[in-house]
Enzyme design. Structure first.
Site, PDB file in Angstrom:
ATOM      1  N   GLY A  43       0.783  -1.238   0.000  1.00 26.18           N
ATOM      2  CA  GLY A  43       0.000   0.000   0.000  1.00 26.18           C
ATOM      3  C   GLY A  43       0.814   1.287   0.000  1.00 26.18           C
ATOM      4  N   ASP A 101      -5.233   2.125  10.550  1.00 28.12           N
ATOM      5  CA  ASP A 101      -6.646   1.799  10.751  1.00 28.12           C
ATOM      6  C   ASP A 101      -6.815   1.297  12.190  1.00 28.12           C
ATOM      7  OD1 ASP A 101      -9.319   1.275   9.989  1.00 28.12           O
ATOM      8  OD2 ASP A 101      -8.849  -0.734   9.322  1.00 28.12           O
ATOM      9  N   LYS A 129      -7.293   6.696  10.276  1.00 26.55           N
ATOM     10  CA  LYS A 129      -8.722   6.466  10.516  1.00 26.55           C
ATOM     11  C   LYS A 129      -8.885   6.220  12.013  1.00 26.55           C
ATOM     12  CE  LYS A 129     -10.734   3.697   7.112  1.00 26.55           C
ATOM     13  NZ  LYS A 129     -11.140   2.329   6.677  1.00 26.55           N
ATOM     14  N   ASP A 157      -5.750  -0.579  -1.766  1.00 19.25           N
ATOM     15  CA  ASP A 157      -6.489  -1.534  -2.581  1.00 19.25           C
ATOM     16  C   ASP A 157      -7.757  -2.059  -1.922  1.00 19.25           C
ATOM     17  OD1 ASP A 157      -5.060  -3.111  -0.555  1.00 19.25           O
ATOM     18  OD2 ASP A 157      -5.758  -4.857  -1.694  1.00 19.25           O
TER      19      ASP A 157
HETATM   20  P1  IMP Z   1      -4.495  -1.925  10.607  1.00 21.31           P
HETATM   21  O1  IMP Z   1      -3.572  -3.006  11.090  1.00 21.31           O
HETATM   22  O2  IMP Z   1      -5.919  -2.203  10.964  1.00 21.31           O
HETATM   23  O3  IMP Z   1      -4.074  -0.543  11.015  1.00 21.31           O
HETATM   24  O4  IMP Z   1      -4.529  -2.048   9.029  1.00 21.31           O
HETATM   25  C1  IMP Z   1      -3.614  -1.508   8.198  1.00 21.31           C
HETATM   26  C2  IMP Z   1      -3.795  -2.042   6.790  1.00 21.31           C
HETATM   27  O5  IMP Z   1      -5.156  -2.376   6.502  1.00 21.31           O
HETATM   28  C3  IMP Z   1      -3.419  -0.980   5.817  1.00 21.31           C
HETATM   29  O6  IMP Z   1      -2.060  -0.983   5.542  1.00 21.31           O
HETATM   30  C4  IMP Z   1      -4.286  -1.319   4.616  1.00 21.31           C
HETATM   31  O7  IMP Z   1      -3.610  -2.231   3.775  1.00 21.31           O
HETATM   32  C5  IMP Z   1      -5.520  -1.982   5.196  1.00 21.31           C
HETATM   33  N1  IMP Z   1      -6.663  -1.046   5.272  1.00 21.31           N
HETATM   34  C6  IMP Z   1      -7.270  -0.564   6.373  1.00 21.31           C
HETATM   35  N2  IMP Z   1      -8.275   0.271   6.071  1.00 21.31           N
HETATM   36  C7  IMP Z   1      -8.303   0.328   4.718  1.00 21.31           C
HETATM   37  C8  IMP Z   1      -9.131   1.060   3.779  1.00 21.31           C
HETATM   38  O8  IMP Z   1     -10.051   1.842   4.095  1.00 21.31           O
HETATM   39  N3  IMP Z   1      -8.834   0.848   2.468  1.00 21.31           N
HETATM   40  C9  IMP Z   1      -7.842   0.025   2.027  1.00 21.31           C
HETATM   41  N4  IMP Z   1      -7.052  -0.658   2.867  1.00 21.31           N
HETATM   42  C10 IMP Z   1      -7.287  -0.509   4.206  1.00 21.31           C
HETATM   43 MG    MG Z   2      -4.202  -3.540   1.729  1.00 24.07          MG
END
Ligand code: IMP
Ligand code: MG
Length: 177
Positions: A43, A101, A129, A157
């Site tokens: 990403g 996220d 987010k 993606d």
């Molecule tokens: P986390 O571990 O929940 O912070 O997730 C991080 C990863 O989830 C990011 O690097 C993205 O690849 C994916 N991700 C989280 N939210 C989104 C979104 O709204 N669109 C696309 N990918 C997301």
């Molecule tokens: Mg992703």
């Protein structure tokens, strides 16, 4: 492609000007620190490429690949698919992510790298987010806060699609329902 987007959240121009601002900030903060920018694949790839061209200091780059997501919901597990192949002890690290996220991925990565005793670990993310945060982690550099909607484009993606969109858009719910 574009027909699957409900609305454009951040235009190409808005992204470019904010990334330039963050690059300038990092340039000031890391002058003479020779940091290693560590992109979290896949990403990060567009953000990292644009950010680096706005950073005017001695620095190097490396990449890691992790997987934690399948579709739009977290599996909760973080798997390292590609690790660093250099010694990071005593070095300043800047982790570059597309979106913070739940924070589970970056929290895991930060702890994973801390064991190797770097001088510092900072986080630069394109999107944040905060509504979805589970792990106790914050970005040192964040370009934009986004609402709790699934966004794609500029590297992000949905099932490996839409990374090439030059803007960030909200995906139509019918695409993933
Ligand atoms: P986390 O571990 O929940 O912070 O997730 C991080 C990863 O989830 C990011 O690097 C993205 O690849 C994916 N991700 C989280 N939210 C989104 C979104 O709204 N669109 C696309 N990918 C997301
Ligand atoms: Mg992703």
């Amino acid at each position: 492609m574009t027909k699957d987007i409900e609305r454009v959240l951040l235009s190409r121009e808005e992204i470019q000007s904010k990334v330039a601002e963050i690059g300038k900030q990092i340039t000031e903060d890391f002058a003479d620190k020779n940091p290693i920018f560590i992109g979290v694949l896949k990403g990060c790839f567009i953000f990292m490429a644009d950010l680096m061209r706005n950073v005017d200091i001695r620095c190097s780059m490396d990449f890691m690949a992790v997987s934690s997501y399948s579709g739009t919901s977290s599996t909760g597990a973080v798997k390292i698919n590609k690790d660093l192949n250099q010694d990071i002890a005593g070095r300043h690290l800047i982790l570059v992510e597309d979106i913070l996220d739940s924070g589970v991925t970056l929290n895991y990565l930060k702890n994973y790298l801390q064991v190797r005793q770097p001088a510092s670990v900072h986080i630069a993310t394109l999107l944040d987010k905060p509504a979805r945060r589970k792990a106790d982690i914050h970005a040192d550099y964040s370009c934009f806060e986004v609402p709790d909607a699934f966004v794609v484009g500029y590297g992000l993606d949905y099932n490996e699609c839409y990374r090439n969109l030059p803007y960030i858009g909200i995906l139509k719910p019918e695409v993933y329902s």
